[in-house]
Design a protein around this motif. Sequence first.
Motif, PDB file in Angstrom:
ATOM      1  N   ALA A  37       0.754  -1.383  -0.083  1.00  0.00           N
ATOM      2  CA  ALA A  37      -0.096  -0.119  -0.038  1.00  0.00           C
ATOM      3  C   ALA A  37       0.921   1.429   0.108  1.00  0.00           C
ATOM      4  CB  ALA A  37      -0.856   0.158   1.266  1.00  0.00           C
ATOM      5  N   SER A  38       1.982   1.115   0.314  1.00  0.00           N
ATOM      6  CA  SER A  38       2.958   2.261   0.513  1.00  0.00           C
ATOM      7  C   SER A  38       4.056   2.460  -0.672  1.00  0.00           C
ATOM      8  CB  SER A  38       3.977   2.032   1.551  1.00  0.00           C
ATOM      9  OG  SER A  38       3.105   1.811   2.842  1.00  0.00           O
ATOM     10  N   VAL A  39       4.300   1.379  -1.509  1.00  0.00           N
ATOM     11  CA  VAL A  39       5.351   1.258  -2.360  1.00  0.00           C
ATOM     12  C   VAL A  39       4.747   0.642  -3.717  1.00  0.00           C
ATOM     13  CG1 VAL A  39       7.831   1.035  -3.026  1.00  0.00           C
ATOM     14  CG2 VAL A  39       7.054   1.374  -0.403  1.00  0.00           C
ATOM     15  N   LEU A  77       7.822  10.490  -0.306  1.00  0.00           N
ATOM     16  CA  LEU A  77       7.018   9.240  -0.516  1.00  0.00           C
ATOM     17  C   LEU A  77       6.797   8.345   0.780  1.00  0.00           C
ATOM     18  CD1 LEU A  77       9.387   7.662  -3.319  1.00  0.00           C
ATOM     19  CD2 LEU A  77       6.927   8.368  -3.447  1.00  0.00           C
ATOM     20  N   VAL A  78       7.614   8.687   1.791  1.00  0.00           N
ATOM     21  CA  VAL A  78       7.411   8.002   3.157  1.00  0.00           C
ATOM     22  C   VAL A  78       6.139   8.703   3.824  1.00  0.00           C
ATOM     23  CG1 VAL A  78       8.334   7.648   5.573  1.00  0.00           C
ATOM     24  CG2 VAL A  78       9.812   7.429   3.516  1.00  0.00           C
ATOM     25  N   LYS A  79       6.325  10.102   3.693  1.00  0.00           N
ATOM     26  CA  LYS A  79       5.228  10.845   4.538  1.00  0.00           C
ATOM     27  C   LYS A  79       3.953  10.757   3.640  1.00  0.00           C
ATOM     28  CE  LYS A  79       8.072  14.415   6.483  1.00  0.00           C
ATOM     29  NZ  LYS A  79       8.569  15.807   6.458  1.00  0.00           N
ATOM     30  N   ALA A  80       3.845  10.429   2.449  1.00  0.00           N
ATOM     31  CA  ALA A  80       2.762  10.381   1.652  1.00  0.00           C
ATOM     32  C   ALA A  80       2.102   8.927   1.874  1.00  0.00           C
ATOM     33  CB  ALA A  80       3.019  10.443   0.158  1.00  0.00           C
ATOM     34  N   ALA A  81       2.910   7.815   2.367  1.00  0.00           N
ATOM     35  CA  ALA A  81       2.354   6.552   2.634  1.00  0.00           C
ATOM     36  C   ALA A  81       1.514   6.441   3.802  1.00  0.00           C
ATOM     37  CB  ALA A  81       3.564   5.779   2.820  1.00  0.00           C
ATOM     38  N   LYS A  82       1.590   7.650   4.660  1.00  0.00           N
ATOM     39  CA  LYS A  82       0.617   7.350   6.009  1.00  0.00           C
ATOM     40  C   LYS A  82       0.668   6.257   6.809  1.00  0.00           C
ATOM     41  CE  LYS A  82      -1.270  11.453   4.325  1.00  0.00           C
ATOM     42  NZ  LYS A  82      -0.983  12.611   4.703  1.00  0.00           N
ATOM     43  N   PRO A  84       1.788   4.100  10.202  1.00  0.00           N
ATOM     44  CA  PRO A  84       1.729   4.079  11.626  1.00  0.00           C
ATOM     45  C   PRO A  84       2.819   5.169  11.958  1.00  0.00           C
ATOM     46  CG  PRO A  84       1.240   1.785  10.894  1.00  0.00           C
ATOM     47  CD  PRO A  84       1.951   2.601   9.574  1.00  0.00           C
ATOM     48  N   GLY A  85       2.535   5.834  13.300  1.00  0.00           N
ATOM     49  CA  GLY A  85       3.367   6.793  13.701  1.00  0.00           C
ATOM     50  C   GLY A  85       4.916   6.212  13.955  1.00  0.00           C
ATOM     51  N   ARG A  86       5.144   5.178  14.692  1.00  0.00           N
ATOM     52  CA  ARG A  86       6.380   4.621  15.040  1.00  0.00           C
ATOM     53  C   ARG A  86       7.134   4.234  13.681  1.00  0.00           C
ATOM     54  NH1 ARG A  86       6.143   0.653  19.815  1.00  0.00           N
ATOM     55  NH2 ARG A  86       8.187   1.037  19.640  1.00  0.00           N
ATOM     56  N   VAL A  87       6.386   3.636  12.858  1.00  0.00           N
ATOM     57  CA  VAL A  87       7.136   3.191  11.543  1.00  0.00           C
ATOM     58  C   VAL A  87       7.516   4.239  10.651  1.00  0.00           C
ATOM     59  CG1 VAL A  87       6.549   1.618   9.433  1.00  0.00           C
ATOM     60  CG2 VAL A  87       5.492   0.867  11.622  1.00  0.00           C
ATOM     61  N   GLU A  88       6.813   5.351  10.648  1.00  0.00           N
ATOM     62  CA  GLU A  88       7.200   6.477   9.903  1.00  0.00           C
ATOM     63  C   GLU A  88       8.331   7.251  10.443  1.00  0.00           C
ATOM     64  OE1 GLU A  88       5.416  10.943   9.317  1.00  0.00           O
ATOM     65  OE2 GLU A  88       4.304   9.651   8.319  1.00  0.00           O
ATOM     66  N   VAL A  89       8.289   7.198  11.823  1.00  0.00           N
ATOM     67  CA  VAL A  89       9.638   7.817  12.395  1.00  0.00           C
ATOM     68  C   VAL A  89      10.832   7.005  12.323  1.00  0.00           C
ATOM     69  CG1 VAL A  89      10.547   8.216  14.621  1.00  0.00           C
ATOM     70  CG2 VAL A  89       8.139   9.256  14.306  1.00  0.00           C
ATOM     71  N   SER A  90      10.644   5.793  12.230  1.00  0.00           N
ATOM     72  CA  SER A  90      11.782   4.784  12.046  1.00  0.00           C
ATOM     73  C   SER A  90      12.284   5.050  10.760  1.00  0.00           C
ATOM     74  CB  SER A  90      11.490   3.393  12.484  1.00  0.00           C
ATOM     75  OG  SER A  90      11.363   3.189  13.720  1.00  0.00           O
ATOM     76  N   ALA A  91      11.214   5.026   9.595  1.00  0.00           N
ATOM     77  CA  ALA A  91      11.828   5.010   8.266  1.00  0.00           C
ATOM     78  C   ALA A  91      12.294   6.311   7.861  1.00  0.00           C
ATOM     79  CB  ALA A  91      10.375   4.716   7.361  1.00  0.00           C
ATOM     80  N   LEU A  92      11.903   7.710   8.501  1.00  0.00           N
ATOM     81  CA  LEU A  92      12.508   8.647   8.063  1.00  0.00           C
ATOM     82  C   LEU A  92      13.876   8.825   8.758  1.00  0.00           C
ATOM     83  CD1 LEU A  92       9.578  10.979   8.492  1.00  0.00           C
ATOM     84  CD2 LEU A  92      10.533  10.660   6.710  1.00  0.00           C
ATOM     85  N   ASP A  93      14.118   8.444  10.009  1.00  0.00           N
ATOM     86  CA  ASP A  93      15.456   8.432  10.586  1.00  0.00           C
ATOM     87  C   ASP A  93      16.366   7.586   9.820  1.00  0.00           C
ATOM     88  OD1 ASP A  93      17.031   9.272  12.998  1.00  0.00           O
ATOM     89  OD2 ASP A  93      17.403   6.962  12.984  1.00  0.00           O
ATOM     90  N   ILE A  94      15.927   6.309   9.029  1.00  0.00           N
ATOM     91  CA  ILE A  94      16.850   5.438   8.513  1.00  0.00           C
ATOM     92  C   ILE A  94      17.425   6.158   7.332  1.00  0.00           C
ATOM     93  CG2 ILE A  94      16.947   3.331   7.386  1.00  0.00           C
ATOM     94  CD1 ILE A  94      15.039   2.121   9.379  1.00  0.00           C
ATOM     95  N   PHE A  95      16.325   6.741   6.455  1.00  0.00           N
ATOM     96  CA  PHE A  95      16.722   7.590   5.293  1.00  0.00           C
ATOM     97  C   PHE A  95      17.692   8.750   5.532  1.00  0.00           C
ATOM     98  CE2 PHE A  95      13.112   5.281   2.845  1.00  0.00           C
ATOM     99  CZ  PHE A  95      14.273   5.110   2.168  1.00  0.00           C
ATOM    100  N   LEU A  96      17.674   9.161   6.911  1.00  0.00           N
ATOM    101  CA  LEU A  96      18.437  10.391   7.300  1.00  0.00           C
ATOM    102  C   LEU A  96      19.784  10.056   7.417  1.00  0.00           C
ATOM    103  CD1 LEU A  96      18.922  13.493   8.130  1.00  0.00           C
ATOM    104  CD2 LEU A  96      17.770  12.887  10.552  1.00  0.00           C
ATOM    105  N   LYS A  97      19.923   8.839   8.065  1.00  0.00           N
ATOM    106  CA  LYS A  97      21.214   8.392   8.495  1.00  0.00           C
ATOM    107  C   LYS A  97      21.769   8.093   7.060  1.00  0.00           C
ATOM    108  CE  LYS A  97      20.774   6.274  12.843  1.00  0.00           C
ATOM    109  NZ  LYS A  97      19.981   6.857  13.542  1.00  0.00           N
ATOM    110  N   MET A  98      21.058   7.428   6.143  1.00  0.00           N
ATOM    111  CA  MET A  98      21.678   7.153   4.822  1.00  0.00           C
ATOM    112  C   MET A  98      22.278   8.585   4.288  1.00  0.00           C
ATOM    113  SD  MET A  98      19.329   4.725   2.857  1.00  0.00           S
ATOM    114  CE  MET A  98      19.416   2.898   3.228  1.00  0.00           C
ATOM    115  N   ALA A  99      21.242   9.648   4.229  1.00  0.00           N
ATOM    116  CA  ALA A  99      21.866  10.824   3.887  1.00  0.00           C
ATOM    117  C   ALA A  99      22.854  11.430   4.372  1.00  0.00           C
ATOM    118  CB  ALA A  99      20.494  11.767   3.918  1.00  0.00           C
ATOM    119  N   GLU A 100      23.008  11.290   5.688  1.00  0.00           N
ATOM    120  CA  GLU A 100      24.255  11.947   6.236  1.00  0.00           C
ATOM    121  C   GLU A 100      25.471  11.093   5.846  1.00  0.00           C
ATOM    122  OE1 GLU A 100      22.019  13.638  10.370  1.00  0.00           O
ATOM    123  OE2 GLU A 100      22.785  11.417  10.186  1.00  0.00           O
ATOM    124  N   ALA A 101      25.302   9.799   5.760  1.00  0.00           N
ATOM    125  CA  ALA A 101      26.423   9.006   5.284  1.00  0.00           C
ATOM    126  C   ALA A 101      26.948   9.322   4.014  1.00  0.00           C
ATOM    127  CB  ALA A 101      26.206   7.602   5.592  1.00  0.00           C
TER     128      ALA A 101
END
Length: 396
Positions: A37-39, A77-82, A84-101
């Motif tokens: 439903a998200s991707v 894309l992550v935000k548009a997927a709506k 669950p709260g904890r899942v969105e927070v984790s997914a966004l932080d994982i991509f942020l870690k990738m971006a920082e790296a």
Amino acid sequence: MKALVFNPFSGAAGDMILGCALDLGADRKAVKELIEASVPVSVDIREVVKNGIKAMDVRINVPEKEHVRTYPELVDLVKAAKLPGRVEVSALDIFLKMAEAEASVHGQPDFETLHFHEVGQSDALADIIGSSAAIHALKCDSVYCTPINVGSGTIECAHGTLPVPAPATLELLRKGKLYFRGGSENKELLTPTGASILAHFARPVETFPQGRVLSIGYGAGDADLAGPNVLQGVLSELDSCLIPDIIEVLETNADDVSGEVLGNLFEELLSMGARDVVIIPATMKKGRPAHIIKVISKPEDSAKLARKIITETGSLGVRVIPTRHRLMAARKIERIKLEVEGQIYDTAVKIARDSEGILLNISAEFEDCKIIAKTSGVPLKEIIRRAEEAARKLFS
């Protein structure tokens, strides 16, 4: 305390982490539906046998070749997927870690124009969302990761031929403080997606925390190796509700060092990150007075602290005593109001609890109590007693 321990003896990738969490009991149907439903992908989940070990194999089917996405596109894309709260927070932080790296490796601080190649495709997006959902579904109090087998040799990617681990993967390992080792396989066994998921969720441990095994799961990798290409995950009930912490103990003998120098060294080591410092009087050969200096340190701080001890004391060496882990309480500083002789004072207290929130101990902040005692004329030990009593009423 329920803990999830990843044991990446054969590396880790996003689909392996997802498969492992599903094999441990996360709801396959719910996670599959969330991903689809998200991707724009379809998900196949099946059991396979890898070199004699039954494992969960997750296949992310991408319908067509995709363009390279930027970091902001992935966030949208992550935000548009709506999710669950904890899942969105984790997914966004994982991509942020990738971006920082990626930004660190390429010297490109502007995330707005940062392009993700392999890790920006829909299969990686599905792995990250699915893994986040599945790990949260296991409802663990903590997640740990033993040393990761990263493989060896070189890989071909969008930036050409790169060493294993790839620079972005190595940066993710550094930022996540994860332990790793090279492997005999001439292959990349830890992907950037796998590294970023583990860096987000897991704390590093050298060995399995002591506890009782509840269940074991395996996520299948794509490669055919000499050994089983699977990620092992273990759900455990830890023996206590205390929190494991990895430390080292530094120790040396120092003679012919004045009390003033030792006192200064004590303060310097604490300011540099030592967890604790103890200086013990001792007697050395020929009856010479001396001191034993013992320092509790995080492994990553040991070298700089040892160097400081040597330069300040003239010691020719510092013993490093590896301690697999210590068990400790979760500590928090709270401030309370304390009435003494009709005057209201503000003081700090240290609250110690186990991982389930049960109160273990309360101790008053010495320096605050000393000031109150000096100002009020009430004995210090009485101020400490009153502060701890007041705090116990508030925080029990």
